[in-house]
Enzyme design. Structure first.
Site, PDB file in Angstrom:
ATOM      1  N   CYS A  37       0.801  -1.237   0.000  1.00 38.44           N
ATOM      2  CA  CYS A  37       0.000   0.000   0.000  1.00 38.44           C
ATOM      3  C   CYS A  37       0.827   1.277   0.000  1.00 38.44           C
ATOM      4  CB  CYS A  37      -1.007   0.010   1.145  1.00 38.44           C
ATOM      5  SG  CYS A  37      -0.257   0.068   2.773  1.00 38.44           S
ATOM      6  N   LYS A  71      -5.730  -8.661  11.645  1.00 38.22           N
ATOM      7  CA  LYS A  71      -5.647  -7.221  11.398  1.00 38.22           C
ATOM      8  C   LYS A  71      -7.013  -6.725  10.957  1.00 38.22           C
ATOM      9  CE  LYS A  71      -3.378  -3.769   8.537  1.00 38.22           C
ATOM     10  NZ  LYS A  71      -2.237  -3.454   7.683  1.00 38.22           N
ATOM     11  N   ARG A 102     -10.470  -1.000   2.743  1.00 34.80           N
ATOM     12  CA  ARG A 102      -9.710  -2.240   2.879  1.00 34.80           C
ATOM     13  C   ARG A 102     -10.569  -3.385   3.431  1.00 34.80           C
ATOM     14  NH1 ARG A 102      -5.183   0.472   1.625  1.00 34.80           N
ATOM     15  NH2 ARG A 102      -3.928   1.660   3.125  1.00 34.80           N
ATOM     16  N   LYS A 112      -3.936  -6.501  15.651  1.00 37.61           N
ATOM     17  CA  LYS A 112      -3.824  -5.067  15.362  1.00 37.61           C
ATOM     18  C   LYS A 112      -5.186  -4.500  15.030  1.00 37.61           C
ATOM     19  CE  LYS A 112      -1.921  -2.080  11.892  1.00 37.61           C
ATOM     20  NZ  LYS A 112      -1.433  -2.014  10.565  1.00 37.61           N
ATOM     21  N   SER A 137      -1.317   3.827  15.402  1.00 34.82           N
ATOM     22  CA  SER A 137      -1.176   5.281  15.351  1.00 34.82           C
ATOM     23  C   SER A 137      -2.317   6.024  16.037  1.00 34.82           C
ATOM     24  CB  SER A 137      -1.039   5.720  13.895  1.00 34.82           C
ATOM     25  OG  SER A 137      -2.135   5.257  13.123  1.00 34.82           O
ATOM     26  N   ARG A 191      -1.680   6.527   8.040  1.00 35.61           N
ATOM     27  CA  ARG A 191      -1.836   6.722   6.597  1.00 35.61           C
ATOM     28  C   ARG A 191      -1.417   8.121   6.178  1.00 35.61           C
ATOM     29  NH1 ARG A 191      -7.430   3.240   5.770  1.00 35.61           N
ATOM     30  NH2 ARG A 191      -6.557   1.284   6.558  1.00 35.61           N
ATOM     31  N   CYS A 234      -3.471  -2.387  -1.095  1.00 34.91           N
ATOM     32  CA  CYS A 234      -2.444  -3.314  -0.607  1.00 34.91           C
ATOM     33  C   CYS A 234      -2.067  -4.378  -1.625  1.00 34.91           C
ATOM     34  CB  CYS A 234      -2.934  -4.005   0.667  1.00 34.91           C
ATOM     35  SG  CYS A 234      -3.444  -2.839   1.919  1.00 34.91           S
ATOM     36  N   GLU A 247      -7.992 -17.009  11.326  1.00 34.55           N
ATOM     37  CA  GLU A 247      -6.854 -16.360  10.652  1.00 34.55           C
ATOM     38  C   GLU A 247      -5.536 -16.813  11.286  1.00 34.55           C
ATOM     39  OE1 GLU A 247      -6.276 -14.538   8.144  1.00 34.55           O
ATOM     40  OE2 GLU A 247      -8.101 -13.488   7.538  1.00 34.55           O
TER      41      GLU A 247
HETATM   42  C1  PBG Z   1       0.054  -1.493   6.006  1.00 27.10           C
HETATM   43  C2  PBG Z   1       0.078  -1.074   7.424  1.00 27.10           C
HETATM   44  C3  PBG Z   1      -0.773  -0.154   8.061  1.00 27.10           C
HETATM   45  C4  PBG Z   1      -0.349  -0.063   9.387  1.00 27.10           C
HETATM   46  C5  PBG Z   1       0.746  -0.897   9.530  1.00 27.10           C
HETATM   47  N1  PBG Z   1       0.987  -1.526   8.311  1.00 27.10           N
HETATM   48  C6  PBG Z   1      -1.863   0.661   7.495  1.00 27.10           C
HETATM   49  C7  PBG Z   1      -3.104   0.076   6.968  1.00 27.10           C
HETATM   50  O1  PBG Z   1      -3.361  -1.116   7.004  1.00 27.10           O
HETATM   51  O2  PBG Z   1      -3.859   0.882   6.447  1.00 27.10           O
HETATM   52  C8  PBG Z   1      -0.994   0.796  10.425  1.00 27.10           C
HETATM   53  C9  PBG Z   1      -0.184   1.098  11.626  1.00 27.10           C
HETATM   54  C10 PBG Z   1      -0.716   2.188  12.485  1.00 27.10           C
HETATM   55  O3  PBG Z   1      -1.835   2.689  12.339  1.00 27.10           O
HETATM   56  O4  PBG Z   1       0.043   2.566  13.381  1.00 27.10           O
HETATM   57  N2  PBG Z   1       1.285  -1.319   5.395  1.00 27.10           N
END
Ligand code: PBG
Length: 325
Positions: A122, A196, A218, A249, A275, A206, A130, A234
Protein backbone atom coordinates in the site's frame (compact mmCIF):
# COMPACT_ATOMS: atom_id res chain seq x y z
CA UNK A 1 -19.66 -4.83 62.58
CA UNK A 2 -15.95 -5.67 62.74
CA UNK A 3 -13.42 -6.09 59.93
CA UNK A 4 -14.35 -7.90 56.76
CA UNK A 5 -12.73 -11.38 56.73
CA UNK A 6 -11.07 -10.89 53.37
CA UNK A 7 -8.76 -7.98 53.64
CA UNK A 8 -7.23 -7.52 50.18
CA UNK A 9 -5.84 -4.17 51.16
CA UNK A 10 -3.15 -5.93 53.24
CA UNK A 11 -1.20 -6.55 50.04
CA UNK A 12 -1.60 -2.97 48.84
CA UNK A 13 -0.30 -1.27 51.94
CA UNK A 14 2.97 0.09 50.60
CA UNK A 15 4.96 0.31 47.40
CA UNK A 16 7.30 -2.57 48.31
CA UNK A 17 4.56 -5.10 48.92
CA UNK A 18 2.67 -3.91 45.85
CA UNK A 19 5.81 -4.56 43.85
CA UNK A 20 6.09 -8.06 45.33
CA UNK A 21 2.59 -9.07 44.24
CA UNK A 22 2.66 -7.41 40.83
CA UNK A 23 1.38 -9.87 38.22
CA UNK A 24 2.43 -8.13 35.03
CA UNK A 25 5.79 -6.51 34.53
CA UNK A 26 6.19 -4.26 31.53
CA UNK A 27 9.78 -4.25 30.32
CA UNK A 28 11.82 -2.54 27.66
CA UNK A 29 12.40 -6.05 26.25
CA UNK A 30 8.75 -6.15 25.18
CA UNK A 31 8.92 -3.12 22.92
CA UNK A 32 9.23 -2.73 19.16
CA UNK A 33 9.61 0.78 17.77
CA UNK A 34 8.14 1.68 14.35
CA UNK A 35 10.28 3.95 12.15
CA UNK A 36 9.32 5.76 8.94
CA UNK A 37 11.99 6.29 6.32
CA UNK A 38 12.02 8.27 3.09
CA UNK A 39 14.61 9.07 0.42
CA UNK A 40 16.63 12.24 0.38
CA UNK A 41 18.88 13.77 2.97
CA UNK A 42 18.77 15.99 6.04
CA UNK A 43 15.07 15.59 6.53
CA UNK A 44 13.39 14.89 9.83
CA UNK A 45 9.73 15.73 9.41
CA UNK A 46 7.29 15.44 12.25
CA UNK A 47 4.07 13.64 11.40
CA UNK A 48 1.41 16.26 12.10
CA UNK A 49 -1.11 13.92 13.62
CA UNK A 50 1.54 12.06 15.64
CA UNK A 51 3.53 14.45 17.85
CA UNK A 52 6.98 13.03 18.58
CA UNK A 53 6.94 10.71 15.54
CA UNK A 54 9.10 11.61 12.55
CA UNK A 55 9.84 10.60 8.99
CA UNK A 56 13.58 10.26 8.66
CA UNK A 57 15.56 10.60 5.47
CA UNK A 58 17.99 7.83 4.56
CA UNK A 59 21.04 9.66 5.91
CA UNK A 60 19.59 10.07 9.39
CA UNK A 61 17.76 6.78 9.93
CA UNK A 62 20.85 4.86 11.09
CA UNK A 63 21.59 7.30 13.89
CA UNK A 64 17.99 7.12 15.03
CA UNK A 65 18.10 3.32 15.06
CA UNK A 66 21.37 3.43 17.01
CA UNK A 67 19.74 5.68 19.64
CA UNK A 68 16.85 3.26 19.92
CA UNK A 69 19.30 0.37 20.32
CA UNK A 70 21.10 2.24 23.09
CA UNK A 71 17.83 2.63 24.96
CA UNK A 72 17.72 -1.16 25.14
CA UNK A 73 14.77 -1.55 22.77
CA UNK A 74 15.31 -4.93 21.06
CA UNK A 75 13.70 -4.24 17.68
CA UNK A 76 12.45 -1.69 15.20
CA UNK A 77 9.92 -2.14 12.41
CA UNK A 78 10.58 -0.17 9.25
CA UNK A 79 8.04 1.52 6.97
CA UNK A 80 9.19 3.08 3.72
CA UNK A 81 7.80 6.03 1.83
CA UNK A 82 9.03 5.77 -1.77
CA UNK A 83 9.69 8.71 -4.09
CA UNK A 84 7.56 7.26 -6.82
CA UNK A 85 4.50 5.05 -6.65
CA UNK A 86 3.07 2.92 -9.44
CA UNK A 87 0.32 0.34 -9.94
CA UNK A 88 2.71 -2.60 -9.42
CA UNK A 89 4.36 -1.18 -6.31
CA UNK A 90 7.81 -1.62 -7.82
CA UNK A 91 9.43 0.36 -4.99
CA UNK A 92 8.44 -2.39 -2.58
CA UNK A 93 10.85 -4.95 -4.04
CA UNK A 94 13.50 -2.78 -5.73
CA UNK A 95 17.06 -3.61 -4.74
CA UNK A 96 17.60 0.06 -4.07
CA UNK A 97 14.18 0.71 -2.62
CA UNK A 98 13.97 2.97 0.39
CA UNK A 99 13.57 0.17 2.95
CA UNK A 100 16.33 -1.90 1.36
CA UNK A 101 18.72 1.06 1.53
CA UNK A 102 17.66 1.86 5.07
CA UNK A 103 18.33 -1.72 6.19
CA UNK A 104 21.88 -1.61 4.90
CA UNK A 105 22.51 1.85 6.38
CA UNK A 106 21.17 0.87 9.79
CA UNK A 107 23.07 -2.40 9.95
CA UNK A 108 26.32 -0.56 9.31
CA UNK A 109 25.77 1.47 12.53
CA UNK A 110 23.56 -0.53 14.84
CA UNK A 111 24.86 -4.07 15.10
CA UNK A 112 22.48 -5.69 17.52
CA UNK A 113 18.98 -4.30 17.13
CA UNK A 114 16.55 -6.59 15.30
CA UNK A 115 15.38 -5.20 12.00
CA UNK A 116 11.79 -6.03 11.17
CA UNK A 117 10.19 -4.90 7.92
CA UNK A 118 6.55 -4.34 7.18
CA UNK A 119 5.71 -6.24 4.00
CA UNK A 120 2.79 -4.64 2.16
CA UNK A 121 2.21 -2.89 -1.13
CA UNK A 122 0.00 0.00 0.00
CA UNK A 123 2.83 2.47 0.57
CA UNK A 124 4.15 1.74 -2.92
CA UNK A 125 1.05 1.66 -5.11
CA UNK A 126 -0.22 4.86 -6.71
CA UNK A 127 -3.80 3.93 -5.77
CA UNK A 128 -2.86 3.17 -2.18
CA UNK A 129 -4.26 -0.36 -2.14
CA UNK A 130 -2.44 -3.31 -0.61
CA UNK A 131 -2.31 -5.31 -3.83
CA UNK A 132 -2.75 -5.48 -7.56
CA UNK A 133 -6.05 -3.92 -8.58
CA UNK A 134 -7.87 -5.81 -11.33
CA UNK A 135 -10.03 -4.42 -14.14
CA UNK A 136 -13.12 -4.55 -11.99
CA UNK A 137 -11.46 -2.60 -9.19
CA UNK A 138 -11.01 -5.59 -6.87
CA UNK A 139 -7.69 -6.61 -5.33
CA UNK A 140 -6.39 -9.75 -6.98
CA UNK A 141 -5.01 -12.27 -4.55
CA UNK A 142 -2.63 -14.45 -6.60
CA UNK A 143 -0.65 -11.71 -8.41
CA UNK A 144 -0.38 -9.83 -5.12
CA UNK A 145 1.13 -12.85 -3.37
CA UNK A 146 3.89 -12.98 -5.92
CA UNK A 147 4.88 -9.38 -5.27
CA UNK A 148 4.64 -9.76 -1.50
CA UNK A 149 6.97 -12.76 -1.64
CA UNK A 150 9.35 -10.80 -3.84
CA UNK A 151 9.30 -7.90 -1.36
CA UNK A 152 9.98 -10.19 1.60
CA UNK A 153 12.96 -11.79 -0.16
CA UNK A 154 14.37 -8.42 -1.14
CA UNK A 155 14.09 -7.26 2.48
CA UNK A 156 15.88 -10.37 3.69
CA UNK A 157 18.59 -9.86 1.08
CA UNK A 158 19.08 -6.30 2.34
CA UNK A 159 19.42 -7.52 5.92
CA UNK A 160 15.96 -7.80 7.48
CA UNK A 161 15.98 -10.14 10.49
CA UNK A 162 12.21 -10.67 10.53
CA UNK A 163 9.58 -9.95 7.88
CA UNK A 164 6.08 -8.87 8.85
CA UNK A 165 3.37 -9.17 6.18
CA UNK A 166 0.53 -6.73 6.90
CA UNK A 167 -1.51 -7.04 3.72
CA UNK A 168 -4.12 -9.64 4.81
CA UNK A 169 -4.19 -11.48 1.48
CA UNK A 170 -5.07 -15.17 1.76
CA UNK A 171 -2.09 -17.49 1.64
CA UNK A 172 0.61 -14.83 1.96
CA UNK A 173 2.45 -16.51 4.82
CA UNK A 174 2.85 -19.74 2.84
CA UNK A 175 3.93 -17.83 -0.26
CA UNK A 176 6.50 -15.80 1.66
CA UNK A 177 7.81 -18.83 3.58
CA UNK A 178 8.31 -20.76 0.36
CA UNK A 179 10.08 -17.87 -1.34
CA UNK A 180 12.38 -17.23 1.65
CA UNK A 181 13.28 -20.90 1.95
CA UNK A 182 14.09 -21.12 -1.72
CA UNK A 183 16.50 -18.19 -1.36
CA UNK A 184 18.54 -19.46 1.61
CA UNK A 185 16.50 -17.54 4.20
CA UNK A 186 15.24 -20.55 6.14
CA UNK A 187 16.17 -18.82 9.39
CA UNK A 188 14.25 -15.60 8.75
CA UNK A 189 11.12 -15.62 10.93
CA UNK A 190 7.73 -14.38 9.75
CA UNK A 191 5.74 -12.17 12.09
CA UNK A 192 2.33 -12.14 10.49
CA UNK A 193 -0.25 -9.46 11.03
CA UNK A 194 -2.66 -12.35 11.52
CA UNK A 195 -5.69 -10.63 12.99
CA UNK A 196 -5.65 -7.22 11.40
CA UNK A 197 -8.89 -5.32 11.49
CA UNK A 198 -10.31 -2.76 9.05
CA UNK A 199 -9.87 -0.01 11.60
CA UNK A 200 -10.27 3.75 11.75
CA UNK A 201 -7.40 3.75 14.25
CA UNK A 202 -4.90 3.66 11.34
CA UNK A 203 -5.79 7.23 10.23
CA UNK A 204 -2.63 9.01 11.43
CA UNK A 205 -0.36 6.25 10.05
CA UNK A 206 -1.84 6.72 6.60
CA UNK A 207 -0.95 10.43 6.81
CA UNK A 208 2.58 9.48 7.78
CA UNK A 209 3.03 6.84 5.08
CA UNK A 210 0.84 8.54 2.46
CA UNK A 211 -0.99 5.28 2.01
CA UNK A 212 -4.66 6.24 2.18
CA UNK A 213 -6.49 4.37 -0.61
CA UNK A 214 -7.55 6.73 -3.40
CA UNK A 215 -10.86 4.89 -3.77
CA UNK A 216 -12.74 2.27 -1.80
CA UNK A 217 -11.52 0.81 1.48
CA UNK A 218 -9.71 -2.24 2.88
CA UNK A 219 -12.76 -4.19 3.98
CA UNK A 220 -12.35 -6.95 1.40
CA UNK A 221 -9.14 -8.11 3.11
CA UNK A 222 -8.90 -6.60 6.60
CA UNK A 223 -11.23 -8.00 9.25
CA UNK A 224 -14.57 -6.75 10.51
CA UNK A 225 -14.13 -5.26 14.03
CA UNK A 226 -17.21 -7.21 15.09
CA UNK A 227 -15.51 -10.59 14.69
CA UNK A 228 -13.34 -12.64 17.01
CA UNK A 229 -13.94 -16.28 15.98
CA UNK A 230 -12.72 -15.28 12.54
CA UNK A 231 -9.51 -13.95 14.15
CA UNK A 232 -8.88 -17.41 15.59
CA UNK A 233 -9.27 -18.90 12.10
CA UNK A 234 -6.85 -16.36 10.65
CA UNK A 235 -4.28 -17.16 13.33
CA UNK A 236 -4.69 -20.94 12.96
CA UNK A 237 -4.13 -20.69 9.21
CA UNK A 238 -1.15 -18.37 9.51
CA UNK A 239 0.52 -20.75 11.98
CA UNK A 240 -0.20 -23.68 9.67
CA UNK A 241 1.35 -21.72 6.79
CA UNK A 242 4.48 -21.06 8.82
CA UNK A 243 4.05 -17.89 10.85
CA UNK A 244 6.51 -17.79 13.76
CA UNK A 245 4.89 -14.87 15.59
CA UNK A 246 1.27 -13.74 15.18
CA UNK A 247 0.05 -10.21 15.62
CA UNK A 248 -3.21 -8.58 16.63
CA UNK A 249 -3.82 -5.07 15.36
CA UNK A 250 -5.03 -2.64 16.70
CA UNK A 251 -4.41 -3.51 20.35
CA UNK A 252 -6.40 -1.48 22.81
CA UNK A 253 -9.91 -2.02 21.47
CA UNK A 254 -9.03 -5.67 20.80
CA UNK A 255 -7.72 -6.92 24.14
CA UNK A 256 -10.25 -9.77 24.09
CA UNK A 257 -8.80 -10.90 20.76
CA UNK A 258 -5.27 -10.89 22.20
CA UNK A 259 -6.51 -12.83 25.22
CA UNK A 260 -8.32 -15.47 23.18
CA UNK A 261 -5.36 -15.99 20.87
CA UNK A 262 -2.93 -16.21 23.79
CA UNK A 263 -5.08 -18.93 25.39
CA UNK A 264 -5.55 -20.98 22.29
CA UNK A 265 -2.14 -20.94 20.59
CA UNK A 266 1.39 -21.51 21.78
CA UNK A 267 3.25 -19.12 19.54
CA UNK A 268 4.50 -15.67 20.59
CA UNK A 269 1.79 -13.03 20.27
CA UNK A 270 2.52 -9.46 19.25
CA UNK A 271 0.12 -6.55 19.60
CA UNK A 272 0.26 -3.36 17.54
CA UNK A 273 -0.61 -0.30 19.60
CA UNK A 274 -1.43 1.67 16.44
CA UNK A 275 -1.18 5.28 15.35
CA UNK A 276 -4.69 6.36 16.34
CA UNK A 277 -4.24 4.91 19.82
CA UNK A 278 -1.05 6.96 20.16
CA UNK A 279 -2.50 10.17 18.75
CA UNK A 280 -5.55 10.12 21.01
CA UNK A 281 -3.36 9.97 24.12
CA UNK A 282 -1.05 12.69 22.80
CA UNK A 283 -3.94 14.99 21.92
CA UNK A 284 -5.63 14.59 25.29
CA UNK A 285 -2.32 15.02 27.14
CA UNK A 286 -1.54 18.20 25.20
CA UNK A 287 -4.85 19.60 26.31
CA UNK A 288 -3.98 18.77 29.89
CA UNK A 289 -6.97 16.42 30.05
CA UNK A 290 -5.01 13.30 31.00
CA UNK A 291 -1.54 12.51 32.32
CA UNK A 292 0.14 11.27 29.13
CA UNK A 293 2.92 9.26 30.77
CA UNK A 294 0.69 7.47 33.23
CA UNK A 295 -1.90 6.67 30.57
CA UNK A 296 0.83 5.35 28.28
CA UNK A 297 2.20 2.94 30.90
CA UNK A 298 -1.31 1.85 31.89
CA UNK A 299 -2.21 1.09 28.28
CA UNK A 300 1.01 -0.82 27.58
CA UNK A 301 0.66 -2.82 30.80
CA UNK A 302 -2.95 -3.67 29.94
CA UNK A 303 -1.93 -4.93 26.50
CA UNK A 304 0.67 -7.14 28.13
CA UNK A 305 -1.76 -8.34 30.80
CA UNK A 306 -4.17 -9.37 28.05
CA UNK A 307 -1.48 -11.73 26.77
CA UNK A 308 0.82 -9.92 24.37
CA UNK A 309 4.46 -11.03 24.51
CA UNK A 310 5.60 -7.96 22.60
CA UNK A 311 4.13 -4.60 21.70
CA UNK A 312 4.75 -2.53 18.60
CA UNK A 313 4.29 1.02 19.79
CA UNK A 314 5.16 4.62 18.93
CA UNK A 315 5.54 5.05 22.70
CA UNK A 316 8.54 2.69 22.80
CA UNK A 317 11.18 5.40 23.14
CA UNK A 318 9.34 7.27 25.88
CA UNK A 319 8.36 4.11 27.70
CA UNK A 320 11.91 2.74 27.56
CA UNK A 321 13.23 5.86 29.25
CA UNK A 322 10.69 5.62 32.05
CA UNK A 323 11.10 1.87 32.50
CA UNK A 324 14.87 2.16 32.85
CA UNK A 325 14.67 4.53 35.78
C1 PBG B 1 0.05 -1.49 6.01
C2 PBG B 1 0.08 -1.07 7.42
C3 PBG B 1 -0.77 -0.15 8.06
C4 PBG B 1 -0.35 -0.06 9.39
C5 PBG B 1 0.75 -0.90 9.53
N1 PBG B 1 0.99 -1.53 8.31
C6 PBG B 1 -1.86 0.66 7.49
C7 PBG B 1 -3.10 0.08 6.97
O1 PBG B 1 -3.36 -1.12 7.00
O2 PBG B 1 -3.86 0.88 6.45
C8 PBG B 1 -0.99 0.80 10.43
C9 PBG B 1 -0.18 1.10 11.63
C10 PBG B 1 -0.72 2.19 12.49
O3 PBG B 1 -1.83 2.69 12.34
O4 PBG B 1 0.04 2.57 13.38
N2 PBG B 1 1.29 -1.32 5.40
Amino acid sequence: MGFPTHRLRRLRNNAVIRCLVKETELSVNDLIYPLFVEKGSRKKTEVKSMPGVYRFSLDSIAKEAKDVEQLGIPAIILFGIPEKKDPRASGAYAENGVVQQALRAIRAEAKKILLITDVCLCEYTDHGHCGIVGKDGSIENAPTLELLAKSAVSHAEAGADIVAPSDMMDGRVAAIRKALDRQRFVDTPIMSYAAKYASAFYGPFRDAAESTPKFGDRKTHQMDPANVREALREVALDIEEGADIVMVKPALAYLDVIYRIRRKFNVPVAAYNVSGEYSMVKAAARNGWVDGEKIMLEILTAIKRAGADMILTYFAREAARLLKK
